[in-house]
Design an enzyme around this catalytic site. Sequence first.
Site, PDB file in Angstrom:
ATOM      1  N   GLY A  31       0.808  -1.205   0.000  1.00  0.00           N
ATOM      2  CA  GLY A  31       0.000   0.000   0.000  1.00  0.00           C
ATOM      3  C   GLY A  31       0.844   1.258   0.000  1.00  0.00           C
ATOM      4  CB  SER A  32      -0.240   4.758  -0.370  1.00  0.00           C
ATOM      5  OG  SER A  32       0.334   6.033  -0.289  1.00  0.00           O
ATOM      6  CB  SER A  33       2.703   5.711   3.277  1.00  0.00           C
ATOM      7  OG  SER A  33       2.453   6.916   2.573  1.00  0.00           O
ATOM      8  CB  SER A  34       3.746  -0.128   2.540  1.00  0.00           C
ATOM      9  OG  SER A  34       4.221  -0.252   1.215  1.00  0.00           O
TER      10      SER A  34
ATOM     11  CE  LYS B  11       4.444   0.340  -3.136  1.00  0.00           C
ATOM     12  NZ  LYS B  11       3.892   1.256  -2.140  1.00  0.00           N
ATOM     13  CB  SER B  12       9.727   4.416  -2.879  1.00  0.00           C
ATOM     14  OG  SER B  12       8.566   4.385  -3.676  1.00  0.00           O
TER      15      SER B  12
ATOM     16  CG  ASP C 178       4.027   6.875  -6.367  1.00  0.00           C
ATOM     17  OD1 ASP C 178       2.828   6.519  -6.390  1.00  0.00           O
ATOM     18  OD2 ASP C 178       4.685   6.946  -5.318  1.00  0.00           O
TER      19      ASP C 178
END
Length: 175
Positions: free
Chosen positions: A9-12, A14-15, A35
């Site tokens: 999910g977003s803000s998990s 990953k990046s 993104d």
Amino acid sequence: MDVIFLNGGSSSGKSSIARALQAALSEPWLTFGVDTFVAALPATGGGIEFDPSGAVVVGPVFRRLEETWMAGLAAMAKAGAHLIVDEVLLSGAVGQQRWRSALAGLDVLWVGVRCDPVVAAAREAARGDRIAGMAADQAVRVHEGMAYDLVVDATATDPDACARQIVAALPPGAG
């Protein structure tokens, strides 16, 4: 190994994990995230909407453009580029199947990046570049029905440690 596929999910995280992987792997790996794809879409007419509650709604135009994005990344991997894909599979297993079709013939490590919804929401708020509620909406939903080779929990584990877990899961000489 051709592709390391990170889904969360977003803000998990990953990046950050993708960047840590690039530093940890012995060969050069290119990172492409959802993104980047979303930022490349036109401001209107791209088939994606962000609900004020944080839900993301995609339509047929988005799916058509997404297919070309997936085919392009697959072509890069088939041409010899090692890829780290940073993705948010909103439709869970259905999205994974679309990616499996696009990446057919490639060696892919499927990694689930989990993060407690409360922690992800706090990260989201601290970032300030996300719609409030997006992280909480996606934290569990993106993992529904997924089949992973490995799951890392980025709730309290730093990106470097998550990257080490992923590297350890790669076949010898794969990175």
